[in-house]
Design a protein around this motif. Sequence first.
Motif, PDB file in Angstrom:
ATOM      1  N   GLY A 150      10.269  -0.511  -0.217  1.00 13.56           N
ATOM      2  CA  GLY A 150      10.324  -1.651   0.689  1.00 13.56           C
ATOM      3  C   GLY A 150      10.061  -2.979   0.001  1.00 13.56           C
ATOM      4  O   GLY A 150       9.338  -3.048  -0.991  1.00 13.56           O
ATOM      5  N   PHE A 151      10.659  -4.030   0.534  1.00 14.57           N
ATOM      6  CA  PHE A 151      10.340  -5.389   0.100  1.00 14.57           C
ATOM      7  C   PHE A 151       8.924  -5.724   0.546  1.00 14.57           C
ATOM      8  O   PHE A 151       8.177  -6.388  -0.142  1.00 14.57           O
ATOM      9  CB  PHE A 151      11.359  -6.368   0.682  1.00 14.57           C
ATOM     10  CG  PHE A 151      11.098  -7.805   0.361  1.00 14.57           C
ATOM     11  CD1 PHE A 151      10.897  -8.231  -0.946  1.00 14.57           C
ATOM     12  CD2 PHE A 151      11.066  -8.760   1.362  1.00 14.57           C
ATOM     13  CE1 PHE A 151      10.655  -9.572  -1.247  1.00 14.57           C
ATOM     14  CE2 PHE A 151      10.838 -10.097   1.085  1.00 14.57           C
ATOM     15  CZ  PHE A 151      10.630 -10.499  -0.227  1.00 14.57           C
ATOM     16  N   VAL A 152       8.549  -5.231   1.726  1.00 10.18           N
ATOM     17  CA  VAL A 152       7.168  -5.320   2.185  1.00 10.18           C
ATOM     18  C   VAL A 152       6.484  -4.041   1.739  1.00 10.18           C
ATOM     19  O   VAL A 152       6.973  -2.943   1.992  1.00 10.18           O
ATOM     20  CB  VAL A 152       7.078  -5.422   3.724  1.00 10.18           C
ATOM     21  CG1 VAL A 152       5.632  -5.397   4.181  1.00 10.18           C
ATOM     22  CG2 VAL A 152       7.771  -6.664   4.221  1.00 10.18           C
ATOM     23  N   ARG A 153       5.371  -4.199   1.062  1.00 17.41           N
ATOM     24  CA  ARG A 153       4.576  -3.039   0.652  1.00 17.41           C
ATOM     25  C   ARG A 153       3.298  -3.035   1.471  1.00 17.41           C
ATOM     26  O   ARG A 153       2.877  -4.067   1.974  1.00 17.41           O
ATOM     27  CB  ARG A 153       4.236  -3.118  -0.837  1.00 17.41           C
ATOM     28  CG  ARG A 153       5.429  -3.138  -1.764  1.00 17.41           C
ATOM     29  CD  ARG A 153       6.166  -1.794  -1.781  1.00 17.41           C
ATOM     30  NE  ARG A 153       7.268  -1.835  -2.704  1.00 17.41           N
ATOM     31  CZ  ARG A 153       7.235  -1.333  -3.926  1.00 17.41           C
ATOM     32  NH1 ARG A 153       6.159  -0.779  -4.400  1.00 17.41           N
ATOM     33  NH2 ARG A 153       8.298  -1.424  -4.695  1.00 17.41           N
ATOM     34  N   TRP A 154       2.699  -1.869   1.578  1.00 18.14           N
ATOM     35  CA  TRP A 154       1.436  -1.792   2.309  1.00 18.14           C
ATOM     36  C   TRP A 154       0.486  -0.809   1.672  1.00 18.14           C
ATOM     37  O   TRP A 154       0.859   0.011   0.840  1.00 18.14           O
ATOM     38  CB  TRP A 154       1.651  -1.494   3.777  1.00 18.14           C
ATOM     39  CG  TRP A 154       2.572  -0.361   4.135  1.00 18.14           C
ATOM     40  CD1 TRP A 154       2.441   0.960   3.820  1.00 18.14           C
ATOM     41  CD2 TRP A 154       3.765  -0.457   4.919  1.00 18.14           C
ATOM     42  NE1 TRP A 154       3.462   1.687   4.359  1.00 18.14           N
ATOM     43  CE2 TRP A 154       4.283   0.850   5.054  1.00 18.14           C
ATOM     44  CE3 TRP A 154       4.419  -1.507   5.544  1.00 18.14           C
ATOM     45  CZ2 TRP A 154       5.434   1.116   5.776  1.00 18.14           C
ATOM     46  CZ3 TRP A 154       5.557  -1.228   6.269  1.00 18.14           C
ATOM     47  CH2 TRP A 154       6.055   0.068   6.368  1.00 18.14           C
ATOM     48  N   HIS A 155      -0.762  -0.942   2.081  1.00 21.59           N
ATOM     49  CA  HIS A 155      -1.866  -0.123   1.570  1.00 21.59           C
ATOM     50  C   HIS A 155      -1.568   1.356   1.794  1.00 21.59           C
ATOM     51  O   HIS A 155      -0.894   1.719   2.748  1.00 21.59           O
ATOM     52  CB  HIS A 155      -3.154  -0.544   2.295  1.00 21.59           C
ATOM     53  CG  HIS A 155      -4.386   0.049   1.723  1.00 21.59           C
ATOM     54  ND1 HIS A 155      -4.833   1.307   2.078  1.00 21.59           N
ATOM     55  CD2 HIS A 155      -5.280  -0.445   0.834  1.00 21.59           C
ATOM     56  CE1 HIS A 155      -5.965   1.567   1.426  1.00 21.59           C
ATOM     57  NE2 HIS A 155      -6.250   0.521   0.660  1.00 21.59           N
ATOM     58  N   ARG A 156      -2.104   2.177   0.944  1.00 19.97           N
ATOM     59  CA  ARG A 156      -1.836   3.621   1.014  1.00 19.97           C
ATOM     60  C   ARG A 156      -2.269   4.245   2.342  1.00 19.97           C
ATOM     61  O   ARG A 156      -1.771   5.291   2.727  1.00 19.97           O
ATOM     62  CB  ARG A 156      -2.500   4.345  -0.156  1.00 19.97           C
ATOM     63  CG  ARG A 156      -4.010   4.325  -0.102  1.00 19.97           C
ATOM     64  CD  ARG A 156      -4.638   5.008  -1.326  1.00 19.97           C
ATOM     65  NE  ARG A 156      -6.075   4.912  -1.272  1.00 19.97           N
ATOM     66  CZ  ARG A 156      -6.774   3.895  -1.741  1.00 19.97           C
ATOM     67  NH1 ARG A 156      -6.158   2.885  -2.319  1.00 19.97           N
ATOM     68  NH2 ARG A 156      -8.087   3.891  -1.647  1.00 19.97           N
ATOM     69  N   ARG A 157      -3.202   3.633   3.055  1.00 17.77           N
ATOM     70  CA  ARG A 157      -3.629   4.168   4.355  1.00 17.77           C
ATOM     71  C   ARG A 157      -2.621   3.884   5.472  1.00 17.77           C
ATOM     72  O   ARG A 157      -2.653   4.522   6.515  1.00 17.77           O
ATOM     73  CB  ARG A 157      -4.970   3.568   4.771  1.00 17.77           C
ATOM     74  CG  ARG A 157      -6.135   4.136   4.053  1.00 17.77           C
ATOM     75  CD  ARG A 157      -7.443   3.675   4.690  1.00 17.77           C
ATOM     76  NE  ARG A 157      -8.555   4.302   4.034  1.00 17.77           N
ATOM     77  CZ  ARG A 157      -8.995   5.531   4.299  1.00 17.77           C
ATOM     78  NH1 ARG A 157      -8.414   6.236   5.243  1.00 17.77           N
ATOM     79  NH2 ARG A 157     -10.006   6.034   3.641  1.00 17.77           N
ATOM     80  N   ILE A 158      -1.753   2.913   5.274  1.00 12.94           N
ATOM     81  CA  ILE A 158      -0.810   2.548   6.332  1.00 12.94           C
ATOM     82  C   ILE A 158       0.395   3.482   6.266  1.00 12.94           C
ATOM     83  O   ILE A 158       1.071   3.587   5.249  1.00 12.94           O
ATOM     84  CB  ILE A 158      -0.413   1.071   6.214  1.00 12.94           C
ATOM     85  CG1 ILE A 158      -1.662   0.213   6.434  1.00 12.94           C
ATOM     86  CG2 ILE A 158       0.691   0.724   7.204  1.00 12.94           C
ATOM     87  CD1 ILE A 158      -1.476  -1.252   6.183  1.00 12.94           C
ATOM     88  N   ILE A 159       0.619   4.163   7.376  1.00 14.45           N
ATOM     89  CA  ILE A 159       1.692   5.151   7.463  1.00 14.45           C
ATOM     90  C   ILE A 159       2.989   4.496   7.923  1.00 14.45           C
ATOM     91  O   ILE A 159       4.068   4.795   7.425  1.00 14.45           O
ATOM     92  CB  ILE A 159       1.311   6.288   8.435  1.00 14.45           C
ATOM     93  CG1 ILE A 159      -0.040   6.908   8.042  1.00 14.45           C
ATOM     94  CG2 ILE A 159       2.408   7.333   8.526  1.00 14.45           C
ATOM     95  CD1 ILE A 159      -0.092   7.513   6.665  1.00 14.45           C
ATOM     96  N   SER A 160       2.894   3.590   8.887  1.00 12.61           N
ATOM     97  CA  SER A 160       4.079   2.890   9.382  1.00 12.61           C
ATOM     98  C   SER A 160       3.661   1.547   9.960  1.00 12.61           C
ATOM     99  O   SER A 160       2.503   1.364  10.353  1.00 12.61           O
ATOM    100  CB  SER A 160       4.803   3.716  10.453  1.00 12.61           C
ATOM    101  OG  SER A 160       3.983   3.846  11.601  1.00 12.61           O
ATOM    102  N   ALA A 161       4.606   0.620   9.992  1.00 13.44           N
ATOM    103  CA  ALA A 161       4.351  -0.716  10.547  1.00 13.44           C
ATOM    104  C   ALA A 161       5.649  -1.256  11.120  1.00 13.44           C
ATOM    105  O   ALA A 161       6.612  -1.465  10.385  1.00 13.44           O
ATOM    106  CB  ALA A 161       3.820  -1.646   9.471  1.00 13.44           C
ATOM    107  N   THR A 162       5.672  -1.442  12.425  1.00 12.94           N
ATOM    108  CA  THR A 162       6.860  -1.979  13.070  1.00 12.94           C
ATOM    109  C   THR A 162       6.499  -3.230  13.858  1.00 12.94           C
ATOM    110  O   THR A 162       5.364  -3.407  14.285  1.00 12.94           O
ATOM    111  CB  THR A 162       7.495  -0.949  14.034  1.00 12.94           C
ATOM    112  OG1 THR A 162       6.537  -0.589  15.033  1.00 12.94           O
ATOM    113  CG2 THR A 162       7.963   0.284  13.287  1.00 12.94           C
TER     114      THR A 162
END
Length: 196
Positions: free
Chosen positions: A64-76
Motif C-alpha cells: 500500500g501507499f498508505v502503510r500502517w502499524h503491524r497491529r492494524i488489520i484493516s482501515a477503511t
Amino acid sequence: MRMPEPRAFWLDEQFDREHGTDGRGRYEAEVFRRIDEFADTWGDFAPVAFAVTAWRLATELSPGFVRWHRRIISATCARSPWDGSLVCAVTVASRWPAELTWTKQWQRDRGWQDWPRLFGQFTTPTEEDQTRRPHLRALLQVEAPVPLDDLPPTPDGPDDEVAAAARRAVAVLARELNDLLAPMIGQLDAGVPADS
C-alpha cells in the motif's frame, strides 16, 4: 521517561517514488489508471467521496501507499449514511481482555493460542495450526469521525490536478488516523495498564 508513540499510519513516499514509472509514483499512476472510479465525485462541494476513493486506491496497492502499524488489520474510510460526514473503521489486533488473563481456568488445558506472529506481524493461524489447537484472536473495532478541515476540494473533472488532490487527501487522512490511533497502539504495545 515516556516512550515516544509509534506511528499508526504513514505514507511510504520513498517506495512509491522508487517503484513508479514514466516519472510518476506508483500511487499517481494508479489514480490515472483508475480515474473512472472518481467519476461520481467530480465537482462535489463536500470532499468526502473523493477522499474515500483516494484512500481506497492508496490502500489497495500492494504494498500500500498508505502503510500502517503491524497491529492494524484493516482501515477503511466511508461517507456516513447518517449525515454525509467522513467516518473510518479500523480493526486492531489486541491482547486478550483482562477477564481472560487473570486465570487460565477457562482454558481447561486445551492449549489456547493468541495471535500467531511472523516477523512481528500479527497473522492468521495456518490451516494446520487450526487443526492442532484452538486460537482466540482479540480484535478492537474502532469507528470514528474524521475531520474534513484540511481535505482538498474535490476536482471538477479528470482534467484537474486529480493525482495531487488524491495524494493530499490520503496524506490528511493518514495524519488524522495516526493522531487518533497512535496513543492506543502505543498503549497496546506497552502491555501495561495506563497511568491513572
